[in-house]
Design a protein around this motif. Structure first.
Motif, PDB file in Angstrom:
ATOM      1  N   UNK A 154      74.653   1.645  47.036  1.00 46.55           N
ATOM      2  CA  UNK A 154      75.308   2.945  46.865  1.00 46.55           C
ATOM      3  C   UNK A 154      74.363   3.906  46.151  1.00 46.55           C
ATOM      4  N   UNK A 155      74.369   5.158  46.573  1.00 48.76           N
ATOM      5  CA  UNK A 155      73.656   6.235  45.860  1.00 48.76           C
ATOM      6  C   UNK A 155      74.573   7.454  45.820  1.00 48.76           C
ATOM      7  N   UNK A 156      74.628   8.103  44.682  1.00 47.61           N
ATOM      8  CA  UNK A 156      75.454   9.307  44.537  1.00 47.61           C
ATOM      9  C   UNK A 156      74.776  10.302  43.608  1.00 47.61           C
ATOM     10  N   UNK A 157      74.894  11.585  43.945  1.00 50.76           N
ATOM     11  CA  UNK A 157      74.479  12.642  43.035  1.00 50.76           C
ATOM     12  C   UNK A 157      75.706  13.467  42.670  1.00 50.76           C
ATOM     13  N   UNK A 158      75.753  13.901  41.420  1.00 54.21           N
ATOM     14  CA  UNK A 158      76.894  14.680  40.977  1.00 54.21           C
ATOM     15  C   UNK A 158      76.481  15.819  40.072  1.00 54.21           C
ATOM     16  N   UNK A 159      77.346  16.812  39.970  1.00 57.85           N
ATOM     17  CA  UNK A 159      77.168  17.901  39.019  1.00 57.85           C
ATOM     18  C   UNK A 159      77.329  17.336  37.609  1.00 57.85           C
TER      19      UNK A 159
END
Length: 299
Positions: free
Chosen positions: A287-292
């Motif tokens: 899994x990879x995620x980018x967030x504010x």
């Protein structure tokens, strides 16, 4: 099966409006917007219901475009991009109030044999030795009782156990940007779910893991800075994009280790990456995620 888990399964059981169009309901999350994991899981359900039963997701890539309204239904439209001999591709757009709030591309594959290797599972304690959320959360005196109640309610369908304290548990203490969480559904799942005929049992487990994958992935970003996140009000955050690769079979009602880390944060954004292992050490999901990640300005 717990009532909370049954409610989650009902939430994922979309209504078919017509060919390639589905409607899902929403419910409030720990913040006054639709939980991103819900939209991602529902979109994958919509895509999966247009795919032959012998094909399961091997990857998904998604963008969170707008804040979802928990008081309104979500309409999912599926674009059948490709149907090949081994792979099937779908694109899904989630719409509320006439505007897209989420977009997902997913690829499905017919099972086949091939080369096989994996990164080893990192050390982690037995999940049975770790406190449950109901046991751990009331211990944090810096959390408002209402926040504790909202966290417990939002995660009632999932038995989620932190290996170490979550970001809000040791607020103000920078730590290594790494977090481990064990999780499984709060109750066993039927091997033959009473949903429509194209809902295969493996797809159900994949959609549930997709739902949970958005709960804790950015914790490691907060840990690096000693921040507690929305629970203590020192960071405003939201998911921006999310990608998953499904490598090996697993069950969402059996323990899965979510091993998470953050390689970087900058420009008001934080990046989280993770591997999900079965309890016997098989690498099931990446899994990879980018967030504010915005720090509120002093008033």
């Amino acid at each position: 099966m717990s009532q909370a888990l049954q409610s989650l399964l009902d939430l994922l059981d979309l209504e078919r409006i017509e060919e390639n169009i589905f409607r899902g309901q929403s419910r409030s999350a720990v913040v006054p917007r639709v939980f991103g994991g819900q939209v991602a899981a529902q979109a994958l359900v919509a895509a999966g219901r247009t795919v032959p039963e012998d094909r399961l997701p091997h990857s998904l890539h998604a963008y969170f475009l707008r804040i979802g309204d928990p008081g309104a239904p979500i309409v999912y439209t599926v674009d059948r991009m490709n149907d090949g001999r081994s792979f099937t591709a779908r694109r899904v757009v989630a719409v509320q109030h006439g505007q897209p709030i989420f977009a997902l591309s997913a690829s499905f594959q017919k099972y086949e044999e091939g080369l096989d290797h994996q990164a080893p599972m990192p050390p982690a304690p037995d999940p049975a030795t770790l406190p449950t959320a109901e046991e751990r959360l009331p211990l944090y005196g810096n959390l408002d009782p209402e926040v504790v109640e909202r966290l417990l309610e939002a995660r009632a369908a999932v038995d989620l156990r932190y290996v170490d304290d979550p970001p809000y548990g040791r607020y103000g203490e920078p730590r290594a940007p790494r977090s481990q969480v064990w999780f499984r559904t709060n109750g066993k799942l039927d091997d033959d779910p009473p949903l429509n005929s194209v809902w295969g049992d493996p797809l159900l487990h994949i959609c549930l893991a997709t739902y949970v994958s958005d709960m804790t992935l950015l914790d490691s970003v907060l840990l690096a800075h000693g921040r507690g996140g929305w629970a203590v009000g020192d960071v405003v955050g939201a998911s921006l994009d999310h990608a998953m690769w499904f490598h090996r079979p697993f069950r969402a009602d059996e323990w899965l280790l979510y091993d998470q880390e953050s390689p970087t944060s900058s420009g008001g954004r934080g990046l989280g990456q993770a591997r999900i292992y079965t309890q016997d050490g098989r690498l099931a999901i990446s899994v990879i995620q980018e967030g504010v990640m915005r720090v509120p300005r002093p008033s």
